[in-house]
Design an enzyme around this catalytic site. Structure first.
Site, PDB file in Angstrom:
ATOM      1  N   GLU A 276       0.854  -1.198   0.000  1.00  0.00           N
ATOM      2  CA  GLU A 276       0.000   0.000   0.000  1.00  0.00           C
ATOM      3  C   GLU A 276       0.881   1.236   0.000  1.00  0.00           C
ATOM      4  O   GLU A 276       1.864   1.310   0.745  1.00  0.00           O
ATOM      5  CB  GLU A 276      -0.881   0.072   1.261  1.00  0.00           C
ATOM      6  CG  GLU A 276      -2.048  -0.869   1.329  1.00  0.00           C
ATOM      7  CD  GLU A 276      -2.884  -0.618   2.591  1.00  0.00           C
ATOM      8  OE1 GLU A 276      -2.784   0.501   3.161  1.00  0.00           O
ATOM      9  OE2 GLU A 276      -3.614  -1.535   3.014  1.00  0.00           O
ATOM     10  N   GLU A 330     -13.627   5.770  -0.817  1.00  0.00           N
ATOM     11  CA  GLU A 330     -14.545   4.881  -0.092  1.00  0.00           C
ATOM     12  C   GLU A 330     -15.263   5.675   0.991  1.00  0.00           C
ATOM     13  O   GLU A 330     -14.667   6.061   1.999  1.00  0.00           O
ATOM     14  CB  GLU A 330     -13.771   3.711   0.504  1.00  0.00           C
ATOM     15  CG  GLU A 330     -13.061   2.865  -0.541  1.00  0.00           C
ATOM     16  CD  GLU A 330     -12.110   1.852   0.068  1.00  0.00           C
ATOM     17  OE1 GLU A 330     -12.602   0.901   0.727  1.00  0.00           O
ATOM     18  OE2 GLU A 330     -10.884   2.009  -0.107  1.00  0.00           O
ATOM     19  N   LYS A 333     -15.417   4.658   5.072  1.00  0.00           N
ATOM     20  CA  LYS A 333     -14.236   4.418   5.897  1.00  0.00           C
ATOM     21  C   LYS A 333     -14.259   5.357   7.103  1.00  0.00           C
ATOM     22  O   LYS A 333     -14.501   6.560   6.968  1.00  0.00           O
ATOM     23  CB  LYS A 333     -12.957   4.643   5.086  1.00  0.00           C
ATOM     24  CG  LYS A 333     -12.717   3.608   3.999  1.00  0.00           C
ATOM     25  CD  LYS A 333     -11.266   3.548   3.574  1.00  0.00           C
ATOM     26  CE  LYS A 333     -10.438   2.881   4.634  1.00  0.00           C
ATOM     27  NZ  LYS A 333      -9.031   2.658   4.207  1.00  0.00           N
ATOM     28  N   GLU A 339      -9.132   9.592   4.999  1.00  0.00           N
ATOM     29  CA  GLU A 339      -9.348   8.156   4.820  1.00  0.00           C
ATOM     30  C   GLU A 339     -10.347   7.864   3.709  1.00  0.00           C
ATOM     31  O   GLU A 339     -10.330   6.785   3.115  1.00  0.00           O
ATOM     32  CB  GLU A 339      -9.842   7.530   6.123  1.00  0.00           C
ATOM     33  CG  GLU A 339      -8.788   7.437   7.201  1.00  0.00           C
ATOM     34  CD  GLU A 339      -7.691   6.450   6.847  1.00  0.00           C
ATOM     35  OE1 GLU A 339      -7.979   5.407   6.237  1.00  0.00           O
ATOM     36  OE2 GLU A 339      -6.512   6.726   7.173  1.00  0.00           O
TER      37      GLU A 339
END
Length: 421
Positions: A276, A330, A333, A339
């Protein structure tokens, strides 16, 4: 025999590439493997169907995807596409599989085998960032669970076809700078020694989640922004090794490399992969550096560097494989705003910012329209591909630039010309 000039042959190839793009695309039979992968997270309630995602991967010339589970909808949708998958076993299953090897066999039969060989699963991650957590039961169960899954794969005839590993945060390091002086936390060395021996024995990679963004966010006054964004800068010299680092990501990877060497024998060879890394395009007011422009520069420059198959200063001949975080923003999250803004794409399939990808229409459930945006001369993504370039094709009504694939086409043309002579 029909004779033609090299010029006409090259013109023919280029014409085919424009009007019949799938001839040179990442197709069902393609053997092209990119060093760039993407994390496909799904902590959201507004993402497009998995079947709509393939054109987005094609737009980036990405054929490696990392999941955090074994979602059958995704794995089924990508059957026979040639896309390579890293799938995940969640943390909550780790202790059970460690204690009961038969549970690992059952999990492999239900979650992996139904998708083989149509879907190309190449690795399984057991838990995520387990060793940097506080759950000692989970930490002690990690390697036994990995061994159970490995045994289950072997009994299913998949030994050597699917690797078993786990991803770590940089919090496993006690010190990270200079890279040549890095070391793992002493309390984790017993578990890491066991883990590294497993990876060495099975030929699996050590995965690290590395985010230079966090270092900049924590101390924006001291950390050089250009250094973390892969922009031109004076660099940092490791006083012990004499190596020069012109970006933080490479320094972080080499820090992990040094820490591994301090635990393993000198002849041990364990590949390090970045599982990541990314940069948020938006954040809360107190999240320094979380801007669209910084995200565009970080990921644009990162993808350009990785596509050149370059290694780090301490291992220049070992191309670094990287998984960008993440494919989509997203919306569910938890945590700070950043985030929810790591995605290269919005949920409707339009780019979160310009990385040389041009969408003519959305691919998501809302069918929203894409925007080409503008690339300035100073932008790093202009080195990947100009949005005004005609080198795009259409997939299901979606115009997509192929920034990293043109070199493949040129190589094919040169090869055919050599054969012609």
């Amino acid at each position: 025999m029909l004779h033609c000039s090299p010029f006409l042959l090259l013109l023919f190839i280029l014409t085919i590439s424009i009007f019949f793009p799938h001839t040179f695309s990442i197709s069902h039979s393609s053997n092209f493997t990119s060093p760039i992968g993407i994390n496909y997270g799904q902590v959201a309630n507004n993402l497009p169907s998995p079947g709509s995602v393939l054109p987005l991967l094609h737009s980036l010339c990405v054929n490696r995807v990392k999941l955090y589970d074994t979602d059958p909808r995704v794995l089924s949708a990508f059957a026979n596409t040639g896309i390579e998958f890293v799938v995940g076993l969640p943390d909550d299953l780790v202790p059970h599989l460690a204690q009961d090897p038969s549970a690992a066999s059952s999990w492999v039969r239900s979650s992996i085998l139904p998708h083989m060989p149509g879907t190309k699963i190449t690795a399984i991650t057991i838990g995520n960032e387990v060793l940097s957590g506080n759950d000692m039961s989970l930490i002690k169960s990690l390697v036994p669970a990995m061994e159970s899954v490995q045994a289950a794969l072997t009994s299913s005839g998949l030994d050597g076809k699917i690797m078993v590993t786990t991803a770590h945060s940089l919090a496993v390091l006690q010190t990270s700078f200079p890279p040549s002086g890095a070391a793992f936390k002493k309390e984790l060395i017993p578990y890491l020694s066991q883990l590294l021996c497993f990876l060495q024995k099975t030929g699996s990679p050590f995965l690290i989640n590395a985010y230079p963004y966090f270092a900049y966010k924590a101390d924006p006054k001291s950390v050089n922004l250009n250094y973390v964004l892969f922009q031109p800068n004076a660099g940092v010299i490791d006083s012990s090794s004499g190596l020069r680092y012109d970006n933080m990501l490479h320094a972080q990877v080499d820090a992990v490399r040094t820490a591994i060497r301090k635990v393993m024998p000198s002849n041990a060879t364990i590949e390090i992969r970045v599982s990541e890394t990314g940069w948020p395009s938006k954040g809360d007011d107190d999240e320094a550096g979380a801007t669209l422009e910084n995200a565009r520069r970080y990921n644009g420059n990162l993808m350009q560097i990785v596509s050149q198959n370059k290694g780090t200063p301490a291992a220049p001949d070992e191309p670094l494989q990287v998984y960008v975080f993440a494919l989509f923003n997203e919306n569910l999250k938890p945590g700070p705003a950043s985030e929810r803004h790591y995605g290269l794409f919005q949920p409707d399939g339009t780019p979160a910012y310009n990385l040389g990808v041009v969408l003519g229409s959305g691919v998501g459930p809302t069918g929203g329209k894409g925007s080409s945006g503008n690339v300035t001369s100073e932008s790093p993504v202009s080195q990947i591909g100009e949005v005004s370039s005609p080198d795009y094709y259409t997939i299901s009504g979606t115009k997509i630039l192929r920034p990293f694939c043109l070199e493949k086409l040129c190589a094919l043309a040169v090869t055919l010309l050599l054969v012609w002579h």
